[in-house]
Design a protein around this motif. Structure first.
Motif, PDB file in Angstrom:
ATOM      1  N   ASP A 160      45.762  27.507   8.448  1.00 21.42           N
ATOM      2  CA  ASP A 160      44.460  27.104   7.938  1.00 21.42           C
ATOM      3  C   ASP A 160      43.758  28.232   7.198  1.00 21.42           C
ATOM      4  O   ASP A 160      42.777  28.003   6.507  1.00 21.42           O
ATOM      5  CB  ASP A 160      43.567  26.635   9.091  1.00 21.42           C
ATOM      6  N   SER A 205      39.947  16.247   2.797  1.00 19.83           N
ATOM      7  CA  SER A 205      40.046  15.152   3.765  1.00 19.83           C
ATOM      8  C   SER A 205      41.392  14.460   3.619  1.00 19.83           C
ATOM      9  O   SER A 205      41.796  14.097   2.519  1.00 19.83           O
ATOM     10  CB  SER A 205      38.926  14.144   3.535  1.00 19.83           C
ATOM     11  N   THR A 229      41.719  13.121   9.099  1.00 18.30           N
ATOM     12  CA  THR A 229      40.259  13.047   9.009  1.00 18.30           C
ATOM     13  C   THR A 229      39.787  11.603   9.049  1.00 18.30           C
ATOM     14  O   THR A 229      38.827  11.257   9.751  1.00 18.30           O
ATOM     15  CB  THR A 229      39.778  13.717   7.705  1.00 18.30           C
ATOM     16  N   ILE A 242      31.291  12.932  11.354  1.00 20.66           N
ATOM     17  CA  ILE A 242      31.487  14.312  11.806  1.00 20.66           C
ATOM     18  C   ILE A 242      32.807  14.912  11.302  1.00 20.66           C
ATOM     19  O   ILE A 242      32.813  16.058  10.846  1.00 20.66           O
ATOM     20  CB  ILE A 242      31.365  14.406  13.338  1.00 20.66           C
ATOM     21  N   PRO A 243      33.962  14.232  11.323  1.00 24.79           N
ATOM     22  CA  PRO A 243      35.210  14.866  10.854  1.00 24.79           C
ATOM     23  C   PRO A 243      35.181  15.283   9.381  1.00 24.79           C
ATOM     24  O   PRO A 243      35.929  16.175   8.979  1.00 24.79           O
ATOM     25  CB  PRO A 243      36.271  13.785  11.078  1.00 24.79           C
ATOM     26  N   PHE A 267      32.791  16.850   7.965  1.00 23.90           N
ATOM     27  CA  PHE A 267      32.053  18.098   7.863  1.00 23.90           C
ATOM     28  C   PHE A 267      32.713  19.240   8.634  1.00 23.90           C
ATOM     29  O   PHE A 267      32.256  20.375   8.557  1.00 23.90           O
ATOM     30  CB  PHE A 267      30.614  17.909   8.370  1.00 23.90           C
ATOM     31  N   VAL A 268      33.763  18.964   9.375  1.00 22.49           N
ATOM     32  CA  VAL A 268      34.471  19.977  10.156  1.00 22.49           C
ATOM     33  C   VAL A 268      35.788  20.295   9.448  1.00 22.49           C
ATOM     34  O   VAL A 268      36.648  19.425   9.293  1.00 22.49           O
ATOM     35  CB  VAL A 268      34.727  19.470  11.600  1.00 22.49           C
ATOM     36  N   ASP A 269      35.938  21.566   9.014  1.00 20.54           N
ATOM     37  CA  ASP A 269      37.145  21.959   8.280  1.00 20.54           C
ATOM     38  C   ASP A 269      38.397  21.919   9.154  1.00 20.54           C
ATOM     39  O   ASP A 269      39.508  21.771   8.641  1.00 20.54           O
ATOM     40  CB  ASP A 269      36.978  23.355   7.690  1.00 20.54           C
ATOM     41  N   ALA A 270      38.252  22.041  10.464  1.00 19.16           N
ATOM     42  CA  ALA A 270      39.413  22.008  11.355  1.00 19.16           C
ATOM     43  C   ALA A 270      40.045  20.618  11.403  1.00 19.16           C
ATOM     44  O   ALA A 270      41.193  20.480  11.822  1.00 19.16           O
ATOM     45  CB  ALA A 270      39.007  22.441  12.752  1.00 19.16           C
ATOM     46  N   CYS A 271      39.339  19.601  10.947  1.00 21.58           N
ATOM     47  CA  CYS A 271      39.869  18.236  10.934  1.00 21.58           C
ATOM     48  C   CYS A 271      40.508  17.878   9.599  1.00 21.58           C
ATOM     49  O   CYS A 271      41.020  16.774   9.437  1.00 21.58           O
ATOM     50  CB  CYS A 271      38.748  17.237  11.219  1.00 21.58           C
ATOM     51  N   LYS A 272      40.476  18.791   8.642  1.00 22.36           N
ATOM     52  CA  LYS A 272      40.944  18.483   7.285  1.00 22.36           C
ATOM     53  C   LYS A 272      42.284  19.144   6.990  1.00 22.36           C
ATOM     54  O   LYS A 272      42.663  20.135   7.626  1.00 22.36           O
ATOM     55  CB  LYS A 272      39.915  18.962   6.264  1.00 22.36           C
TER      56      LYS A 272
END
Length: 127
Positions: free
Chosen positions: A59, A81, A85, A100-101, A103-108
């Motif tokens: 990442d 995304s 995501t 929420i997913p 806006f969270v880079d860990a979910c992309k």
């Protein structure tokens, strides 16, 4: 100053030796195979396929050799995304937290780019 009175241009003078095709081919250096020692059967040579791309893109930015411009660079990453995501957003819709997913880079998914030539070096997908 020299002025030519007639319109004829003299042919260029060349003092090149004339070679037939066999003599010409014999003057070209021929490639040779490297000497290989097969006397010891316990030693095995396995060529390394170095494409410049690591097998596990993370990442965060990594140092690679760009396959396009052949520069040794540190990639820059852009989160995008992806399927994970969207699935996570769909699952969180039941609880009222569906955005929420995004806006969270860990979910992309993460796409790595070369800073020199802007070529996509690789992409890490969450799913």
């Amino acid at each position: 100053m020299y002025y030519q009175t007639n319109n004829q241009i003299p042919p260029p003078q060349t003092n090149y030796p004339s070679l037939n095709q066999h003599e010409f081919q014999s003057q070209i250096p021929q490639p040779s195979a490297p000497a290989t020692d097969f006397s010891n059967p316990s030693l095995h040579y396995q060529p390394q396929m170095n494409t410049g791309l690591p097998f596990n893109l993370g990442d965060s930015p990594i140092q690679v050799t760009c396959p396009n411009c052949r520069a040794n660079v540190v990639t820059y990453v852009i989160p995008q995304s992806g399927l994970f995501t969207w699935l996570l957003a769909g699952a969180l819709c039941f609880f009222g937290f569906c955005l929420i997913p995004f806006f969270v880079d860990a979910c992309k998914d993460v796409e790595h780019f070369c800073p020199n030539c802007k070529l996509t070096v690789g992409k890490k997908k969450k799913l």
